[in-house]
Design a protein around this motif. Structure first.
Motif, PDB file in Angstrom:
ATOM      1  N   SER A 135      -2.245 -73.072 -58.205  1.00  0.00           N
ATOM      2  CA  SER A 135      -1.133 -73.968 -58.532  1.00  0.00           C
ATOM      3  C   SER A 135      -0.996 -74.255 -60.025  1.00  0.00           C
ATOM      4  O   SER A 135      -0.047 -74.939 -60.430  1.00  0.00           O
ATOM      5  N   ASN A 136      -1.883 -73.746 -60.860  1.00  0.00           N
ATOM      6  CA  ASN A 136      -1.835 -73.992 -62.300  1.00  0.00           C
ATOM      7  C   ASN A 136      -0.454 -73.629 -62.844  1.00  0.00           C
ATOM      8  O   ASN A 136       0.038 -72.532 -62.602  1.00  0.00           O
ATOM      9  N   PRO A 137       0.201 -74.536 -63.588  1.00  0.00           N
ATOM     10  CA  PRO A 137       1.555 -74.258 -64.078  1.00  0.00           C
ATOM     11  C   PRO A 137       1.630 -73.080 -65.055  1.00  0.00           C
ATOM     12  O   PRO A 137       2.629 -72.356 -65.077  1.00  0.00           O
ATOM     13  N   VAL A 138       0.595 -72.853 -65.849  1.00  0.00           N
ATOM     14  CA  VAL A 138       0.588 -71.698 -66.759  1.00  0.00           C
ATOM     15  C   VAL A 138       0.531 -70.415 -65.939  1.00  0.00           C
ATOM     16  O   VAL A 138       1.264 -69.460 -66.204  1.00  0.00           O
ATOM     17  N   GLY A 139      -0.321 -70.403 -64.925  1.00  0.00           N
ATOM     18  CA  GLY A 139      -0.407 -69.248 -64.040  1.00  0.00           C
ATOM     19  C   GLY A 139       0.913 -68.995 -63.328  1.00  0.00           C
ATOM     20  O   GLY A 139       1.350 -67.850 -63.196  1.00  0.00           O
ATOM     21  N   ARG A 140       1.557 -70.062 -62.887  1.00  0.00           N
ATOM     22  CA  ARG A 140       2.857 -69.922 -62.227  1.00  0.00           C
ATOM     23  C   ARG A 140       3.871 -69.288 -63.171  1.00  0.00           C
ATOM     24  O   ARG A 140       4.628 -68.391 -62.791  1.00  0.00           O
ATOM     25  N   GLY A 141       3.863 -69.722 -64.425  1.00  0.00           N
ATOM     26  CA  GLY A 141       4.784 -69.152 -65.410  1.00  0.00           C
ATOM     27  C   GLY A 141       4.528 -67.670 -65.661  1.00  0.00           C
ATOM     28  O   GLY A 141       5.465 -66.877 -65.770  1.00  0.00           O
ATOM     29  N   LEU A 142       3.258 -67.296 -65.738  1.00  0.00           N
ATOM     30  CA  LEU A 142       2.926 -65.883 -65.934  1.00  0.00           C
ATOM     31  C   LEU A 142       3.319 -65.054 -64.714  1.00  0.00           C
ATOM     32  O   LEU A 142       3.839 -63.943 -64.851  1.00  0.00           O
ATOM     33  N   ARG A 143       3.116 -65.583 -63.518  1.00  0.00           N
ATOM     34  CA  ARG A 143       3.525 -64.857 -62.313  1.00  0.00           C
ATOM     35  C   ARG A 143       5.038 -64.726 -62.242  1.00  0.00           C
ATOM     36  O   ARG A 143       5.564 -63.699 -61.798  1.00  0.00           O
ATOM     37  N   GLU A 144       5.764 -65.746 -62.694  1.00  0.00           N
ATOM     38  CA  GLU A 144       7.229 -65.664 -62.734  1.00  0.00           C
ATOM     39  C   GLU A 144       7.683 -64.593 -63.726  1.00  0.00           C
ATOM     40  O   GLU A 144       8.639 -63.864 -63.461  1.00  0.00           O
ATOM     41  N   ALA A 145       6.994 -64.484 -64.852  1.00  0.00           N
ATOM     42  CA  ALA A 145       7.322 -63.435 -65.831  1.00  0.00           C
ATOM     43  C   ALA A 145       7.056 -62.053 -65.232  1.00  0.00           C
ATOM     44  O   ALA A 145       7.852 -61.128 -65.416  1.00  0.00           O
ATOM     45  N   VAL A 160      -2.170 -67.930 -50.578  1.00  0.00           N
ATOM     46  CA  VAL A 160      -3.125 -68.276 -49.536  1.00  0.00           C
ATOM     47  C   VAL A 160      -4.287 -67.281 -49.452  1.00  0.00           C
ATOM     48  O   VAL A 160      -5.412 -67.664 -49.144  1.00  0.00           O
ATOM     49  N   ASP A 161      -4.034 -66.007 -49.740  1.00  0.00           N
ATOM     50  CA  ASP A 161      -5.094 -64.996 -49.676  1.00  0.00           C
ATOM     51  C   ASP A 161      -5.683 -64.658 -51.043  1.00  0.00           C
ATOM     52  O   ASP A 161      -6.469 -63.726 -51.158  1.00  0.00           O
ATOM     53  N   VAL A 162      -5.305 -65.386 -52.082  1.00  0.00           N
ATOM     54  CA  VAL A 162      -5.851 -65.152 -53.418  1.00  0.00           C
ATOM     55  C   VAL A 162      -7.134 -65.974 -53.543  1.00  0.00           C
ATOM     56  O   VAL A 162      -7.111 -67.201 -53.494  1.00  0.00           O
ATOM     57  N   VAL A 163      -8.252 -65.258 -53.672  1.00  0.00           N
ATOM     58  CA  VAL A 163      -9.549 -65.942 -53.676  1.00  0.00           C
ATOM     59  C   VAL A 163      -9.985 -66.387 -55.066  1.00  0.00           C
ATOM     60  O   VAL A 163     -10.827 -67.281 -55.194  1.00  0.00           O
ATOM     61  N   VAL A 164      -9.441 -65.772 -56.091  1.00  0.00           N
ATOM     62  CA  VAL A 164      -9.723 -66.193 -57.460  1.00  0.00           C
ATOM     63  C   VAL A 164      -8.530 -65.800 -58.320  1.00  0.00           C
ATOM     64  O   VAL A 164      -7.922 -64.752 -58.115  1.00  0.00           O
ATOM     65  N   PHE A 165      -8.173 -66.671 -59.269  1.00  0.00           N
ATOM     66  CA  PHE A 165      -7.056 -66.400 -60.169  1.00  0.00           C
ATOM     67  C   PHE A 165      -7.502 -66.733 -61.591  1.00  0.00           C
ATOM     68  O   PHE A 165      -8.077 -67.798 -61.836  1.00  0.00           O
ATOM     69  N   LEU A 166      -7.259 -65.808 -62.505  1.00  0.00           N
ATOM     70  CA  LEU A 166      -7.708 -65.949 -63.895  1.00  0.00           C
ATOM     71  C   LEU A 166      -6.536 -65.933 -64.865  1.00  0.00           C
ATOM     72  O   LEU A 166      -5.539 -65.252 -64.629  1.00  0.00           O
ATOM     73  N   ILE A 167      -6.696 -66.645 -65.965  1.00  0.00           N
ATOM     74  CA  ILE A 167      -5.754 -66.586 -67.086  1.00  0.00           C
ATOM     75  C   ILE A 167      -6.558 -66.239 -68.326  1.00  0.00           C
ATOM     76  O   ILE A 167      -7.659 -66.757 -68.537  1.00  0.00           O
ATOM     77  N   VAL A 168      -5.999 -65.350 -69.158  1.00  0.00           N
ATOM     78  CA  VAL A 168      -6.623 -64.990 -70.431  1.00  0.00           C
ATOM     79  C   VAL A 168      -5.855 -65.683 -71.546  1.00  0.00           C
ATOM     80  O   VAL A 168      -4.618 -65.649 -71.586  1.00  0.00           O
ATOM     81  N   TYR A 169      -6.597 -66.294 -72.464  1.00  0.00           N
ATOM     82  CA  TYR A 169      -6.025 -67.001 -73.613  1.00  0.00           C
ATOM     83  C   TYR A 169      -6.476 -66.326 -74.901  1.00  0.00           C
ATOM     84  O   TYR A 169      -7.618 -65.869 -74.987  1.00  0.00           O
TER      85      TYR A 169
END
Length: 120
Positions: A9-19, A40-49
């Motif tokens: 649910s991270n808003p930065v992650g949501r923005g990257l997925r929308e892009a 629901v089936d995503v067991v880990v989600f990463l963002i690189v900065y």
């Protein structure tokens, strides 16, 4: 680069997925365009900065398969940061996470993801 695990649910992650979705759906009719995955089936989600600026430049996650293995999913790098090692950092971190949790990473989920991963 700094890789950080975040909730789906991270808003930065949501923005990257929308892009990612905007880029992969380009030129397709709205009725054929993809819809947001509920994670629901995503067991880990990463963002690189970026280290210098702290700006997010990419993301990726592991999608759990019915056979107990995982696919790399939602792999995306902003266009200006491509060919800089971001996708490699994401996939290495995902592979390490999977290994630590007893999962085999099979590969990107679907033809579009494979094509996108090759570009990054």
């Amino acid at each position: 680069m700094r890789v950080r695990q975040v909730p789906w649910s991270n808003p930065v992650g949501r923005g990257l997925r929308e892009a990612l979705r905007a880029e992969t759906d380009r030129g397709r009719p709205a009725s054929a365009a993809g819809t947001e995955d509920d994670g629901v089936d995503v067991v880990v989600f990463l963002i690189v900065y970026e280290l210098a600026t702290g700006q997010p430049v990419g993301c990726g996650g592991l999608h759990l398969r019915a056979d107990g293995n995982a696919d790399v999913a939602h792999l995306y790098v902003l266009p200006y940061a491509r060919w800089s090692g971001v996708s490699s950092a994401i996939t290495k971190e995902l592979a390490s996470w999977a290994q630590a949790h007893g999962l085999a990473v099979v590969g990107p989920d679907g033809a579009l993801a494979r094509t996108a991963a090759l570009r990054l």
